[in-house]
Design a protein around this motif. Sequence first.
Motif, PDB file in Angstrom:
ATOM      1  N   LEU A 113       0.840  -1.266   0.150  1.00 30.91           N
ATOM      2  CA  LEU A 113      -0.088   0.014   0.083  1.00 30.91           C
ATOM      3  C   LEU A 113       0.930   1.065   0.038  1.00 30.91           C
ATOM      4  O   LEU A 113       0.277   2.387  -0.729  1.00 30.91           O
ATOM      5  N   GLN A 114       1.829   1.248   0.677  1.00 26.20           N
ATOM      6  CA  GLN A 114       2.990   2.106   0.830  1.00 26.20           C
ATOM      7  C   GLN A 114       3.427   2.687  -0.669  1.00 26.20           C
ATOM      8  O   GLN A 114       3.591   3.685  -1.161  1.00 26.20           O
ATOM      9  N   SER A 115       3.876   1.556  -1.540  1.00 18.96           N
ATOM     10  CA  SER A 115       4.405   1.667  -2.633  1.00 18.96           C
ATOM     11  C   SER A 115       3.343   2.024  -3.695  1.00 18.96           C
ATOM     12  O   SER A 115       3.815   2.965  -4.577  1.00 18.96           O
ATOM     13  N   ARG A 116       2.312   1.570  -3.750  1.00 22.16           N
ATOM     14  CA  ARG A 116       1.278   2.064  -4.584  1.00 22.16           C
ATOM     15  C   ARG A 116       0.620   3.249  -4.356  1.00 22.16           C
ATOM     16  O   ARG A 116       0.192   4.089  -5.158  1.00 22.16           O
ATOM     17  N   TYR A 117       0.066   3.548  -3.029  1.00 24.14           N
ATOM     18  CA  TYR A 117      -0.574   4.873  -2.751  1.00 24.14           C
ATOM     19  C   TYR A 117       0.081   5.692  -1.950  1.00 24.14           C
ATOM     20  O   TYR A 117      -0.386   6.765  -1.342  1.00 24.14           O
ATOM     21  N   GLN A 118       1.509   5.432  -1.492  1.00 25.94           N
ATOM     22  CA  GLN A 118       2.404   6.321  -0.852  1.00 25.94           C
ATOM     23  C   GLN A 118       1.641   6.723   0.697  1.00 25.94           C
ATOM     24  O   GLN A 118       1.502   7.720   1.126  1.00 25.94           O
ATOM     25  N   ILE A 119       1.245   5.781   1.290  1.00 29.87           N
ATOM     26  CA  ILE A 119       0.460   5.795   2.486  1.00 29.87           C
ATOM     27  C   ILE A 119       1.623   6.166   3.687  1.00 29.87           C
ATOM     28  O   ILE A 119       2.592   5.408   3.611  1.00 29.87           O
ATOM     29  N   THR A 120       1.158   6.894   4.614  1.00 30.73           N
ATOM     30  CA  THR A 120       2.309   7.041   5.825  1.00 30.73           C
ATOM     31  C   THR A 120       1.927   6.882   7.057  1.00 30.73           C
ATOM     32  O   THR A 120       2.550   6.719   7.909  1.00 30.73           O
ATOM     33  N   LYS A 121       0.425   6.605   7.106  1.00 28.71           N
ATOM     34  CA  LYS A 121      -0.311   6.446   8.332  1.00 28.71           C
ATOM     35  C   LYS A 121      -1.293   5.357   7.913  1.00 28.71           C
ATOM     36  O   LYS A 121      -1.789   5.553   6.883  1.00 28.71           O
ATOM     37  N   PHE A 122      -1.767   4.602   8.888  1.00 25.91           N
ATOM     38  CA  PHE A 122      -3.003   3.806   8.724  1.00 25.91           C
ATOM     39  C   PHE A 122      -3.631   3.476  10.159  1.00 25.91           C
ATOM     40  O   PHE A 122      -2.969   3.422  11.120  1.00 25.91           O
ATOM     41  N   ASN A 123      -4.903   3.116  10.222  1.00 24.78           N
ATOM     42  CA  ASN A 123      -5.752   2.530  11.084  1.00 24.78           C
ATOM     43  C   ASN A 123      -5.894   1.241  10.898  1.00 24.78           C
ATOM     44  O   ASN A 123      -5.733   0.695   9.934  1.00 24.78           O
ATOM     45  N   ILE A 124      -6.400   0.223  12.020  1.00 23.42           N
ATOM     46  CA  ILE A 124      -6.790  -1.096  11.746  1.00 23.42           C
ATOM     47  C   ILE A 124      -7.778  -1.463  12.710  1.00 23.42           C
ATOM     48  O   ILE A 124      -7.632  -1.110  13.918  1.00 23.42           O
ATOM     49  N   VAL A 125      -8.653  -2.202  11.985  1.00 20.55           N
ATOM     50  CA  VAL A 125      -9.575  -2.858  12.960  1.00 20.55           C
ATOM     51  C   VAL A 125      -9.492  -4.606  12.903  1.00 20.55           C
ATOM     52  O   VAL A 125      -9.436  -5.129  11.574  1.00 20.55           O
ATOM     53  N   ALA A 126      -9.254  -5.265  13.852  1.00 20.49           N
ATOM     54  CA  ALA A 126      -8.638  -6.714  13.643  1.00 20.49           C
ATOM     55  C   ALA A 126      -9.797  -7.676  14.786  1.00 20.49           C
ATOM     56  O   ALA A 126     -10.160  -6.916  15.658  1.00 20.49           O
ATOM     57  N   HIS A 127     -10.010  -8.856  14.241  1.00 16.98           N
ATOM     58  CA  HIS A 127     -10.988  -9.638  14.943  1.00 16.98           C
ATOM     59  C   HIS A 127     -10.082 -11.095  15.417  1.00 16.98           C
ATOM     60  O   HIS A 127      -9.471 -11.402  14.546  1.00 16.98           O
ATOM     61  N   SER A 128     -10.298 -11.340  16.581  1.00 21.69           N
ATOM     62  CA  SER A 128      -9.828 -12.479  16.990  1.00 21.69           C
ATOM     63  C   SER A 128      -8.031 -12.573  16.582  1.00 21.69           C
ATOM     64  O   SER A 128      -7.521 -11.756  17.161  1.00 21.69           O
ATOM     65  N   LEU A 129      -7.703 -13.602  15.773  1.00 18.35           N
ATOM     66  CA  LEU A 129      -6.354 -13.943  15.749  1.00 18.35           C
ATOM     67  C   LEU A 129      -5.777 -12.897  14.809  1.00 18.35           C
ATOM     68  O   LEU A 129      -4.541 -12.809  14.726  1.00 18.35           O
ATOM     69  N   GLY A 130      -6.568 -12.044  14.105  1.00 16.85           N
ATOM     70  CA  GLY A 130      -6.116 -10.942  13.388  1.00 16.85           C
ATOM     71  C   GLY A 130      -5.326 -10.064  14.264  1.00 16.85           C
ATOM     72  O   GLY A 130      -4.274  -9.153  13.703  1.00 16.85           O
ATOM     73  N   ASN A 131      -5.663 -10.048  15.473  1.00 17.32           N
ATOM     74  CA  ASN A 131      -4.995  -9.184  16.344  1.00 17.32           C
ATOM     75  C   ASN A 131      -3.524  -9.727  16.676  1.00 17.32           C
ATOM     76  O   ASN A 131      -2.774  -8.798  16.976  1.00 17.32           O
ATOM     77  N   ALA A 132      -3.268 -10.742  16.704  1.00 18.02           N
ATOM     78  CA  ALA A 132      -1.865 -11.408  16.541  1.00 18.02           C
ATOM     79  C   ALA A 132      -0.978 -10.940  15.580  1.00 18.02           C
ATOM     80  O   ALA A 132       0.071 -10.453  15.776  1.00 18.02           O
ATOM     81  N   ALA A 133      -1.714 -10.611  14.433  1.00 17.37           N
ATOM     82  CA  ALA A 133      -0.778 -10.291  13.347  1.00 17.37           C
ATOM     83  C   ALA A 133      -0.535  -8.651  13.568  1.00 17.37           C
ATOM     84  O   ALA A 133       0.517  -7.947  13.391  1.00 17.37           O
ATOM     85  N   VAL A 134      -1.570  -7.773  14.207  1.00  9.61           N
ATOM     86  CA  VAL A 134      -1.253  -6.416  14.528  1.00  9.61           C
ATOM     87  C   VAL A 134      -0.215  -6.404  15.672  1.00  9.61           C
ATOM     88  O   VAL A 134       0.866  -5.682  15.301  1.00  9.61           O
ATOM     89  N   LEU A 135      -0.273  -6.991  16.401  1.00  7.65           N
ATOM     90  CA  LEU A 135       0.661  -6.998  17.729  1.00  7.65           C
ATOM     91  C   LEU A 135       1.886  -7.407  17.594  1.00  7.65           C
ATOM     92  O   LEU A 135       2.691  -6.562  17.656  1.00  7.65           O
ATOM     93  N   PHE A 136       2.188  -8.449  16.557  1.00  5.72           N
ATOM     94  CA  PHE A 136       3.526  -8.794  16.484  1.00  5.72           C
ATOM     95  C   PHE A 136       4.073  -8.068  15.300  1.00  5.72           C
ATOM     96  O   PHE A 136       5.261  -7.870  15.009  1.00  5.72           O
TER      97      PHE A 136
END
Length: 272
Positions: A113-136
């Motif tokens: 997303l950074q390469s394609r759209y030049q994002i510098t910040k992001f928010n995230i909403v995660a459910h269940s195991l998806g939170n492990a991906a965010v945390l780590f």
Amino acid sequence: MTKGWWVILLALITFGLAPQTVHASVQRQVPTLYLHGHHGGPNSMVPLMTAAQRADHATAVVTATVDGDGQVHLAGDWPVATHRPLIKVVFKNNRTLNYHRIADWLRNVIETLQSRYQITKFNIVAHSLGNAAVLFYELRYGDVPGLPKLQRYVAIAANFNGVPGVHHLRRQHHLGPDGRPPWFAPDFRRALRLRRHFPVNQVDVLNIYGNIGDGTYWDGKVLNVSSRSLKYLLGRRLRSYRTLPIYGPQAQHSLLRYNLEVAGATNHFLWP
């Protein structure tokens, strides 16, 4: 050419360029990523995304699908002027329990997303195991220069400190006076060793967990003490931290994604 004509020409050039200058300065708004849990798929986070679109005029723009080799495939369109863009993240291998692997997959998404759209910040909403991906992801890459920075994070039904029957058998329901959990699952111990890499005073967190009301203080899959262990892990490093317990039958682990109270609190937190 007379002096008067030079003045007119300069004015035409100046005002002619002004709209182009304004247009070039338009920046994409901060995107919000939606990440499903174990056994989840393309439709898992749709209820929450739909609620955001209906109530807060957000717009679903792109789906980022990660294959089993970690390759990211983007589908959709993200016009520059999109209001509150939403990005769906889908892991095709939705059964792995390797936290570092899914953290690397999330990094691949963010770098794409950074390469394609030049994002510098992001928010995230995660459910269940998806939170492990965010945390780590944040524990391993949160302090890496040049990567987009996480701003707001909504954790729903998160198993930060293990799942009963998998990581532990004890069912103690109370945290210690300092928020210390009654046990440390193996991945929680790893997280403690890595927490110095989590960015300081950067991330706002809303931690939502369910209590189905059967006296065991869980959502039917994850104990509340596991979800609430995040404060002990990261509390001092977060810019802000708040929790929201949800009670009753609609607080069941999977049903939290459909819960209107969860959707409303999520949207208000993301776009207050």
